[in-house]
Design an enzyme around this catalytic site. Structure first.
Site, short mmCIF file in Angstrom:
data_model
loop_
_atom_site.label_atom_id
_atom_site.label_comp_id
_atom_site.label_asym_id
_atom_site.label_seq_id
_atom_site.Cartn_x
_atom_site.Cartn_y
_atom_site.Cartn_z
N HIS A 129 1.60 6.93 -0.27
CA HIS A 129 0.73 6.12 0.58
C HIS A 129 -0.63 5.99 -0.10
O HIS A 129 -1.39 6.96 -0.15
CB HIS A 129 0.59 6.77 1.95
CG HIS A 129 0.03 5.86 2.98
ND1 HIS A 129 -1.31 5.57 3.05
CD2 HIS A 129 0.63 5.16 3.95
CE1 HIS A 129 -1.51 4.73 4.06
NE2 HIS A 129 -0.34 4.46 4.61
N HIS A 178 0.81 -1.23 0.00
CA HIS A 178 0.00 0.00 0.00
C HIS A 178 0.84 1.28 0.00
O HIS A 178 0.29 2.38 -0.10
CB HIS A 178 -0.93 0.02 1.21
CG HIS A 178 -0.23 0.35 2.48
ND1 HIS A 178 0.66 -0.51 3.09
CD2 HIS A 178 -0.24 1.48 3.24
CE1 HIS A 178 1.15 0.07 4.17
NE2 HIS A 178 0.61 1.28 4.29
#
Length: 164
Positions: free
Chosen positions: A83, A68
Site C-alpha cells: 500500500h 496506489h
C-alpha cells in the site's frame, strides 16, 4: 520460497524491501487500520525513492484501479498487500504508473509501480508504504521483522514468515 526440493517443501519465505528507505514497525504508521494491524501483520517503509518493486517471488492478484496498491500471492499462499502511502486512494491514480497486471508472475526486485513522490507528499497524508500479510494468522505462521535503517529495494531483507 515454497519450492519442492527432493520431494520436500520449504515452509518459509523471505521478504525484501519494496522501496529504498527506512523500515519501521507497523505500530508507527500514522493510520489505525495499519498501526493496529486490522489488515494483517508486516512492516512499513518510509520511502526515500519513488520505485516500488516486488518484495518476493509471487503472482500479481490485484492491481488497484487507483494504482496506489498491489496485491500479491506467494507460493506458500501468503497474501501480500503493498500500500503506497496513506489516503492515496483519493488521488485516483494520479502520480502513479504501474508496470504489471493481474496474473503476472513477478520475482523479488521486479518493478511494480513508480510514483511521483513530491506529488504524493503534497497531496496525501504520507508516503509511508506498509507491506502487509493480509491472511496472516499467528496460529499458523511466525513473522520475524527486521528494521534496517537503510533498506535497499529488492535487496535488503525486511522480514521472514515461517509456517508452523
Amino acid at each position: 520460497m515454497l519450492k519442492k526440493l527432493f520431494g520436500k517443501s520449504v515452509t518459509e519465505e523471505h521478504f525484501v524491501s519494496p522501496v529504498n528507505g527506512k523500515a519501521v514497525p507497523l505500530e508507527e504508521v500514522p493510520d489505525p487500520v495499519f498501526a493496529e494491524k486490522m489488515m494483517g501483520d508486516g512492516i512499513a517503509i518510509e520511502p526515500t525513492d519513488h520505485t516500488i518493486v516486488s518484495p518476493i517471488d509471487a503472482e500479481v492478484v490485484q492491481v488497484f484501479e487507483t494504482k496506489h496498491a498491489i496485491g500479491l500471492k506467494t507460493e506458500m499462499g501468503l497474501e501480500v498487500l503493498l500500500h503506497i502511502g496513506l489516503d492515496t486512494v483519493n488521488l485516483k491514480g494520479e502520480g502513479f504508473d504501474t508496470f504489471v497486471k493481474t496474473g503476472d508472475k513477478v520475482s523479488a526486485g521486479d518493478k511494480l509501480v513508480t510514483f511521483d513522490k513530491a506529488f504524493v507528499e503534497a497531496n496525501a497524508k504520507s508516503c509511508i508504504t506498509p507491506v502487509i500479510i493480509t491472511n496472516y494468522e499467528a496460529s499458523e505462521y511466525t513473522l520475524e521483522a527486521l528494521f534496517p535503517e537503510q533498506a535497499i529495494a529488492g535487496e535488503t531483507q525486511i522480514f521472514q514468515v515461517k509456517k508452523k
